[in-house]
Design an enzyme around this catalytic site. Sequence first.
Site, mmCIF file in Angstrom:
data_model
loop_
_atom_site.group_PDB
_atom_site.id
_atom_site.type_symbol
_atom_site.label_atom_id
_atom_site.label_comp_id
_atom_site.label_asym_id
_atom_site.label_seq_id
_atom_site.Cartn_x
_atom_site.Cartn_y
_atom_site.Cartn_z
ATOM 1 N N HIS A 150 -3.350 7.430 1.660
ATOM 2 C CA HIS A 150 -3.744 6.092 1.233
ATOM 3 C C HIS A 150 -5.145 5.835 1.781
ATOM 4 C CE1 HIS A 150 -4.048 1.874 0.670
ATOM 5 N NE2 HIS A 150 -3.798 1.557 1.924
ATOM 6 N N ASN A 181 -10.017 -0.165 -0.410
ATOM 7 C CA ASN A 181 -8.558 -0.111 -0.337
ATOM 8 C C ASN A 181 -7.991 -0.685 -1.628
ATOM 9 O OD1 ASN A 181 -5.835 -0.451 0.170
ATOM 10 N ND2 ASN A 181 -6.117 -1.196 2.256
ATOM 11 N N CYS A 234 0.813 -1.219 0.000
ATOM 12 C CA CYS A 234 0.000 0.000 0.000
ATOM 13 C C CYS A 234 0.846 1.269 0.000
ATOM 14 C CB CYS A 234 -0.941 0.009 1.202
ATOM 15 S SG CYS A 234 -2.128 -1.352 1.207
#
Length: 306
Positions: A233, A263, A97
């Site tokens: 993020h 996500n 990520c």
Amino acid sequence: MVENAEFEATLDTTDEWIRSRSGIERRHFAEEGETTSSMATAAAKAALSDAGLVADDIDAIIVATSTADLTFPSAATMVQAQLEMTRGFAFDVQAVCAGFVYALCNANALIASGQADRVMVIGAETFSRIMDWTDRSTCVLFGDGAGALILEAQTGAGTSDDRGILATDLNSDGRYKDLLYVDGGVSTQSTGHLRMQGNQVFRHAVEKLAKTATTALERAGLGAEDVDWIVPHQANIRIIQGTAKKMGLSLDNVVVTVQDHGNTSAASIPLALSVGKERGQIKPGDLIVTEAIGGGLAWGAVVLRW
């Protein structure tokens, strides 16, 4: 597009349960035959069009991904081929990520060192291919997508008023591997699924994200009061809220897209930048802090002026 309610038929979960714990309302999954490189190529073409450039104007392509089409070659070289780009070089960066932040830092270093004048940075993921669809704690959180931007060398005054990347901060700590990982890979001869200790990741995320963002701002000679937008993020609305609060900033200063994308790992920051630009939130001259944390653990932040 997959709404939360679609999981109710196969999992012990509800739309309300997912929203209340993550802020996610929907996400997108790649269609059959759609791959990380094909989505990355679509994002690359959109970025080129937006910048008024063609593929051969680019010196390098960096793709941040943990879900490349093949073990090798890199997704970036596949994008290079699909763009019919006949010059330059391309490679992948894998920091889960945090991948897009790591890729931005690498692109900045290539430009600063004179290795390239224009670098395309892409975040692209197909996390739907590594989900355990029986694990309600993970499979409802992730989505697929891709986004891209182009960095270009320009002469500035060397002050925080310059456009582009002003400061960076990267970190990792491999002792926390078991908090977020995929239980398979090439050398173990298995594909594997994503495994996560969500509560532990949350505990590390808010503290580490606020610290790395503050460190990057300090390196730029700036403070939280100078920030126009945090583009984080997009993992969990509670992490996003907690990080902003710890930095002393309002959620009004945060570009939030987690409700629509879920996500998307390395793709989440470029997707959020694109949405923020389309909404009219992000404007030329705005000071942006973008930060992320992912498996490794790996985390970092970039301060840039749009």
